[in-house]
Design a protein around this motif. Sequence first.
Motif, PDB file in Angstrom:
ATOM      1  N   THR A 134       1.575  -1.503 -22.924  1.00 15.81           N
ATOM      2  CA  THR A 134       2.734  -1.122 -23.755  1.00 15.81           C
ATOM      3  C   THR A 134       3.695  -0.157 -23.170  1.00 15.81           C
ATOM      4  N   VAL A 135       3.146   0.258 -21.721  1.00 15.84           N
ATOM      5  CA  VAL A 135       4.397   0.804 -20.589  1.00 15.84           C
ATOM      6  C   VAL A 135       3.904   0.338 -19.384  1.00 15.84           C
ATOM      7  N   PRO A 136       4.628   0.137 -18.523  1.00 20.21           N
ATOM      8  CA  PRO A 136       4.463  -0.411 -17.079  1.00 20.21           C
ATOM      9  C   PRO A 136       2.752  -0.019 -16.651  1.00 20.21           C
ATOM     10  N   SER A 137       2.156  -1.298 -16.314  1.00 13.53           N
ATOM     11  CA  SER A 137       0.787  -1.399 -16.017  1.00 13.53           C
ATOM     12  C   SER A 137       0.443  -0.388 -15.144  1.00 13.53           C
ATOM     13  N   VAL A 138       1.170  -0.012 -14.090  1.00 10.35           N
ATOM     14  CA  VAL A 138       0.844   0.679 -12.891  1.00 10.35           C
ATOM     15  C   VAL A 138       0.193   1.947 -13.365  1.00 10.35           C
ATOM     16  N   PHE A 139       0.624   2.298 -14.603  1.00 11.23           N
ATOM     17  CA  PHE A 139      -0.011   3.734 -15.188  1.00 11.23           C
ATOM     18  C   PHE A 139      -1.549   3.608 -15.599  1.00 11.23           C
ATOM     19  N   GLY A 140      -1.872   2.386 -15.754  1.00 18.39           N
ATOM     20  CA  GLY A 140      -3.300   2.164 -16.037  1.00 18.39           C
ATOM     21  C   GLY A 140      -4.032   1.705 -14.809  1.00 18.39           C
ATOM     22  N   ARG A 141      -3.625   2.075 -13.981  1.00 17.47           N
ATOM     23  CA  ARG A 141      -4.376   1.900 -12.595  1.00 17.47           C
ATOM     24  C   ARG A 141      -5.249   3.020 -12.148  1.00 17.47           C
ATOM     25  N   ILE A 142      -6.517   2.670 -11.855  1.00 18.96           N
ATOM     26  CA  ILE A 142      -7.605   3.754 -11.351  1.00 18.96           C
ATOM     27  C   ILE A 142      -7.411   3.784 -10.041  1.00 18.96           C
ATOM     28  N   HIS A 143      -7.878   5.117  -9.427  1.00 17.83           N
ATOM     29  CA  HIS A 143      -7.731   5.112  -7.845  1.00 17.83           C
ATOM     30  C   HIS A 143      -9.419   4.850  -7.613  1.00 17.83           C
ATOM     31  N   ARG A 144      -9.450   3.923  -6.685  1.00 15.53           N
ATOM     32  CA  ARG A 144     -10.740   3.450  -6.484  1.00 15.53           C
ATOM     33  C   ARG A 144     -11.951   4.345  -6.226  1.00 15.53           C
ATOM     34  N   GLU A 145     -11.528   5.639  -5.250  1.00  9.06           N
ATOM     35  CA  GLU A 145     -12.422   6.469  -5.073  1.00  9.06           C
ATOM     36  C   GLU A 145     -12.616   7.586  -5.988  1.00  9.06           C
ATOM     37  N   TRP A 146     -11.138   8.126  -6.540  1.00  5.73           N
ATOM     38  CA  TRP A 146     -11.411   9.280  -7.338  1.00  5.73           C
ATOM     39  C   TRP A 146     -11.774   8.676  -8.839  1.00  5.73           C
ATOM     40  N   ARG A 147     -11.703   7.656  -9.203  1.00  8.25           N
ATOM     41  CA  ARG A 147     -11.836   7.174 -10.546  1.00  8.25           C
ATOM     42  C   ARG A 147     -10.786   7.923 -11.543  1.00  8.25           C
ATOM     43  N   THR A 148      -9.887   8.054 -11.245  1.00  7.91           N
ATOM     44  CA  THR A 148      -8.870   8.970 -11.854  1.00  7.91           C
ATOM     45  C   THR A 148      -7.378   7.891 -12.127  1.00  7.91           C
ATOM     46  N   PRO A 149      -6.682   8.088 -13.147  1.00  7.21           N
ATOM     47  CA  PRO A 149      -5.334   7.588 -13.202  1.00  7.21           C
ATOM     48  C   PRO A 149      -4.420   8.397 -12.103  1.00  7.21           C
ATOM     49  N   ALA A 150      -4.550   8.230 -11.037  1.00  8.57           N
ATOM     50  CA  ALA A 150      -3.826   9.107 -10.067  1.00  8.57           C
ATOM     51  C   ALA A 150      -2.116   8.718 -10.003  1.00  8.57           C
ATOM     52  N   VAL A 151      -1.820   7.500 -10.331  1.00  6.99           N
ATOM     53  CA  VAL A 151      -0.332   7.097 -10.276  1.00  6.99           C
ATOM     54  C   VAL A 151       0.103   7.891 -11.614  1.00  6.99           C
ATOM     55  N   ALA A 152      -0.439   7.666 -12.891  1.00  8.03           N
ATOM     56  CA  ALA A 152       0.088   8.509 -13.802  1.00  8.03           C
ATOM     57  C   ALA A 152       0.032  10.062 -13.730  1.00  8.03           C
ATOM     58  N   THR A 153      -0.882  10.623 -13.159  1.00  6.15           N
ATOM     59  CA  THR A 153      -0.815  11.833 -12.920  1.00  6.15           C
ATOM     60  C   THR A 153       0.353  12.345 -11.977  1.00  6.15           C
ATOM     61  N   GLY A 154       0.429  11.558 -10.785  1.00 10.89           N
ATOM     62  CA  GLY A 154       1.929  11.677  -9.930  1.00 10.89           C
ATOM     63  C   GLY A 154       2.983  11.678 -10.698  1.00 10.89           C
ATOM     64  N   VAL A 155       3.106  10.690 -11.615  1.00 12.66           N
ATOM     65  CA  VAL A 155       4.292  10.389 -12.304  1.00 12.66           C
ATOM     66  C   VAL A 155       4.651  11.687 -13.218  1.00 12.66           C
ATOM     67  N   VAL A 156       3.710  12.058 -14.151  1.00 10.89           N
ATOM     68  CA  VAL A 156       3.798  13.334 -14.826  1.00 10.89           C
ATOM     69  C   VAL A 156       4.198  14.536 -14.193  1.00 10.89           C
ATOM     70  N   ALA A 157       3.287  14.918 -13.292  1.00 14.77           N
ATOM     71  CA  ALA A 157       3.626  15.815 -12.360  1.00 14.77           C
ATOM     72  C   ALA A 157       5.088  15.975 -11.743  1.00 14.77           C
ATOM     73  N   ALA A 158       5.363  14.764 -11.063  1.00  6.68           N
ATOM     74  CA  ALA A 158       6.761  14.735 -10.547  1.00  6.68           C
ATOM     75  C   ALA A 158       7.851  14.963 -11.631  1.00  6.68           C
ATOM     76  N   VAL A 159       7.640  14.293 -12.799  1.00  9.66           N
ATOM     77  CA  VAL A 159       8.832  14.538 -13.915  1.00  9.66           C
ATOM     78  C   VAL A 159       8.809  16.085 -14.287  1.00  9.66           C
ATOM     79  N   ALA A 160       7.527  16.636 -14.518  1.00  5.02           N
ATOM     80  CA  ALA A 160       7.701  18.083 -14.906  1.00  5.02           C
ATOM     81  C   ALA A 160       8.119  18.852 -13.915  1.00  5.02           C
ATOM     82  N   LEU A 161       7.831  18.945 -12.541  1.00  3.31           N
ATOM     83  CA  LEU A 161       8.454  19.746 -11.569  1.00  3.31           C
ATOM     84  C   LEU A 161       9.962  19.301 -11.420  1.00  3.31           C
TER      85      LEU A 161
END
Length: 490
Positions: free
Chosen positions: A324-351
């Motif tokens: 329902t938003v770009p699918s890149v936000f639903g990607r999981i980092h293979r090693e960390w098993r977290t939504p690293a892309v979504a985390t980076g985008v939210v952090a960048a927008v907030a900063l």
Amino acid sequence: MGKRAGNGGGGGLRAGALGTFDSVVMAIAGCGPAYTVAATIPVLVATVGVASPAVLLYCALPMVGIALAFRHLGRLDVNAGASYAWVARALHPFLGFLSGWALVVAATVFLVSATLPAGSATLALIDPALAGRGGLATVVGAGWFVLMAAVVALGARISPYARRVITGVQLGLLLAFAVAALVRGGGAAEFSFSWFGFGHFDAQHSFVAGALVAGVTYWGWDVASNLNEETRSSRRSFGLGGLIGVVVSFVVFAVFTVAANVLIGADAVRRNPDGFLSELGEAVWPGWGGRLLVLAVVLSTVATLETSLLQAVRTLFAMGRDRTVPSVFGRIHREWRTPAVATGVVAAVALLVVALAATAGSGAQFVRDAVSGIGLHIAFYYALAGLSAVVAYRKVLFRSVGNLVFIGLWPLAGAVFMGWIFVMSLPELTGTAVAIGLGALGLGLVPMFAAWLRDLPYFSPRPLDPAQEAVAGESHGAVRGRRDGVLTDF
């Protein structure tokens, strides 16, 4: 309803990263007890005076209803999107999407608003004179924010013990000061149980005005719901963290507010809202009491930065997984098993918004208006969640008194209260705050309709069915009581 996989590779979220106790800690940390005491309680006391404990009590009761709604909805559908997914299945996908959008916007704006206080409180521990240097405080606060973003990106398992210590220390400090203040007594006023009644409300100190402040005081406990895919035994114990978080937060807020009224008085809080914690600390333990309370605020603010980021990221991840938003936000980092892309985008927008607010002449006022506006978002998605629980369980509400009270009447009362808060807030807010609040919510219509035109499965949801979900949950090893094929333990 088994483990869900993120789009774009990397598998699903890290299952079992958190236990039930960790979810309770997260819910309490999400409410930010010390941060809320420092930032919100002075406004509440200035608004209703000694009636503030009553406002806290009568706002906590409907909030427990919303927490009950989250508990029962989460037992039907374990989903990191929480209200985004549940409202879509119980009411309508459009409302579900806007519910998720409201949470993402509210959490992101809060991240911006909490960055400067985190820096100021940190500097106050070093030298109180440094706390007023806005530029330096912004840099220090941004440093804390980047650190928390790294924690969230690297995974929930990176800091469970540190999170327990942070939450335990701040709760311990707050309660120790509050109890010491009550024991000391002999200050500005004598405690009266009438402070929990309606006798102290009048035209100047109305319950409505106080409720507009206190209605969002408890926000943040539902972060545990966004972590349900990563919590062990999430179906059986789901929602306990939120319920306990609301109750513990009420106790802390009420005891601390009573202590402030008794020892230094409502007038002192009104005169010095920014420094009332230090004044209270000095009154209880002269010399170093104020510093300890500031330490609690630092710990609370940093923890709240993490929980708010987790809420925004997990909701955005669920939306990306559903495309329902770009699918890149639903990607999981293979090693960390977290939504690293979504985390980076939210952090960048907030900063980015933090930087703009720090450099723009009217940036500080814009942030204040935006923070006021997100109260509309919080009331909006809480009200929808409460109503969703009633609709989802409508066929079984009258099978027992427990069902009727804990799944029907109490969540419905919470939903009505949140709807009332939404409506009553509109004339109380500035024009800019209303424009930001409703405008940001309306902006969500653009990606929502864009996704709807693609005819995604999200917009043809399978309705929530307590009987079917109970059977499905048992097939995954959940252990709980049943009667007539539905959940019966509360």
